[in-house]
Enzyme design. Structure first.
Site, short mmCIF file in Angstrom:
data_model
loop_
_atom_site.label_atom_id
_atom_site.label_comp_id
_atom_site.label_asym_id
_atom_site.label_seq_id
_atom_site.Cartn_x
_atom_site.Cartn_y
_atom_site.Cartn_z
N ASP A 227 3.59 0.05 1.32
CA ASP A 227 4.64 -1.07 1.45
C ASP A 227 5.29 -1.66 0.31
OD1 ASP A 227 3.74 -0.49 3.85
OD2 ASP A 227 3.21 -2.65 4.46
N SER B 124 4.49 -9.53 3.62
CA SER B 124 3.72 -9.73 2.56
C SER B 124 3.87 -9.01 1.56
CB SER B 124 2.37 -9.88 3.02
OG SER B 124 2.06 -9.36 4.21
#
Ligand code: MEV
Length: 313
Positions: free
Chosen positions: A147, A105
Site C-alpha cells: 500500500d 493509513s
C-alpha cells in the site's frame, strides 16, 4: 517553516492477502488524497490534528505506550526531532474515507513521512517510502509494504513483497465504482484470521496461492492489450479465492452481486471483513453501475487511477 505533502489512496485490484505470502499483487493509486502539513514550533511537543481526532504528546515517549491511530505521525516526528530543539505541529486533511481499505493509513504514512522529513532535509521518494513503511509497522506490523509503495509512486503496478514493484506502463482508462459497506474492519485482525486459515489448511492455501499467482500473470497480459471485459472476469475469479480464505461476509457478497449486474466484475479491495468493494466499469456502464448501488441503498463513488503519487509543496 512549513512543509506540505499529499499522497493518494489506493485500490488493490488483485492479490490482497496472498501478497503477504509472497504472491504478486496488482494495485493502483486513486484520485483521492491525504494532505499533511508539518511545521516546526517552539518547545518539544508533537501535536497532530486530524478529522479522526487530535493527539498532543511530549517527544521521546515509548511508541508501544501510545494507543492512537495517529501513532505513525508521532513515530515519524519523534524520530526526526531527536537531539533537536524543536516541537512539531502536524495537520492532516483527507478526502479518502478512513479505515475502509482504500489506503488512508498508508497515504497518511507516506504524506506524513514526506512532510515531516522535509522540514529537516531533502529526502528522496525511496527514503520517504522506507520511513513510511516503518511508520505503518507501528500500527500494522505484518504489512507487505504494497500500500505505501503505490501511494508513493502512484499509477498502476505489480508488487512483490521481496522484489519490490514494477510500474505497469499501459494507462488503462477504466473507472472503478467503490461501494462502502460501512462495516469497520481491522486489517491486523483480518490478516491474523487469514494466517489461521493458512495454518489449518496448508494444502488448500498453497493451491490458492498458485491459482492467484497464475491469475495475476494472466492479468498482466490482459492489461497490455487493454481487454476490460476479460479483466472483469478475472476480478470475479479473484473474489472466489477471497471468499475461500474467509474475508467476505453476507453484506459484502450482496454488494458484489449488485456490482456484478452491470459492471465487468466486482470484488473486495484491501483486507475485507468490511470496508469497500469495487466494480470495474468504463463509460459504457459507469452510470448504470452507480445507479444500481444507489438504488440498493449502498454508498458509492467513482475513482480513476492517480498517476502522480506523492506530491510535495
Ligand atoms: C491491505 O490493504 C492489504 C493486505 O494484503 C495486507 C498487506 O498487503 O499488507 C490485506
Amino acid at each position: 517553516m512549513k512543509s506540505k505533502a499529499s499522497a493518494p489512496g489506493k485500490v488493490i485490484l488483485f492479490g490482497e492477502h496472498f501478497v503477504v505470502y509472497g504472491i504478486k499483487a496488482i494495485l493502483c493509486a486513486i484520485n483521492k488524497r491525504i494532505t499533511v502539513t508539518a511545521e516546526k514550533v517552539e518547545g518539544n511537543k508533537i501535536s497532530i490534528k486530524s478529522n479522526i481526532g487530535n493527539l498532543e504528546l511530549d517527544s521521546n515517549k515509548l511508541i508501544s505506550e501510545i494507543n492512537s491511530p495517529l501513532k505513525p505521525f508521532y513515530y515519524l516526528a519523534d524520530k526526526m526531532i531527536r537531539n533537536q530543539n524543536t516541537g512539531i505541529d502536524i495537520k492532516v486533511e483527507s478526502d479518502i474515507p478512513l479505515g475502509v481499505g482504500l489506503g488512508s493509513s498508508s497515504a497518511c504514512c507516506v504524506a506524513g513521512a514526506a512532510a515531516i522529513s522535509r522540514l529537516f532535509k531533502e529526502t528522496t521518494k525511496e527514503e520517504i517510502l522506507e520511513m513510511a513503511i516503518e511508520a505503518e509497522k507501528t500500527i500494522f506490523k505484518d504489512t507487505s509494504g504494497a500500500d505505501c509503495t503505490v501511494c508513493t509512486y502512484g499509477g498502476i503496478m505489480e508488487y512483490d513483497k521481496k522484489k519490490g514493484f514494477i510500474k505497469i506502463e499501459s494507462k488503462p482508462n477504466f473507472h472503478l465504482v467503490i461501494a462502502n459497506s460501512n462495516i469497520e474492519h481491522s486489517t491486523n485482525s483480518i490478516v491474523a484470521k487469514v494466517r489461521e486459515f493458512k495454518e489449518k489448511n496448508e494444502e488448500e492455501f498453497s493451491r490458492l496461492c498458485d491459482n492467484e499467482s497464475k491469475l495475476v500473470e494472466d492479468v498482466l497480459e490482459l492489461l497490455k492489450i487493454d481487454n476490460i471485459k476479460k479483466l472483469g472476469e478475472k476480478i470475479t475469479e479473484n473474489q472466489k479465492y477471497l471468499e475461500t480464505i474467509g474475508v467476505s461476509n453476507n453484506k459484502l457478497r450482496d454488494m458484489i452481486q449488485v456490482g456484478q449486474k452491470t459492471s465487468f466484475g466486482a470484488k473486495i479491495t484491501g483486507a475485507g471483513g468490511g470496508g469497500c468493494i469495487f466494480a470495474l466499469t468504463d463509460m459504457s456502464n459507469l452510470d448504470q453501475t452507480m445507479n444500481e448501488f444507489q438504488s440498493n441503498n449502498y454508498d458509492c463513488f467513482s475513482v480513476k487511477i492517480d498517476f502522480k503519487g506523492l506530491d510535495t509543496f
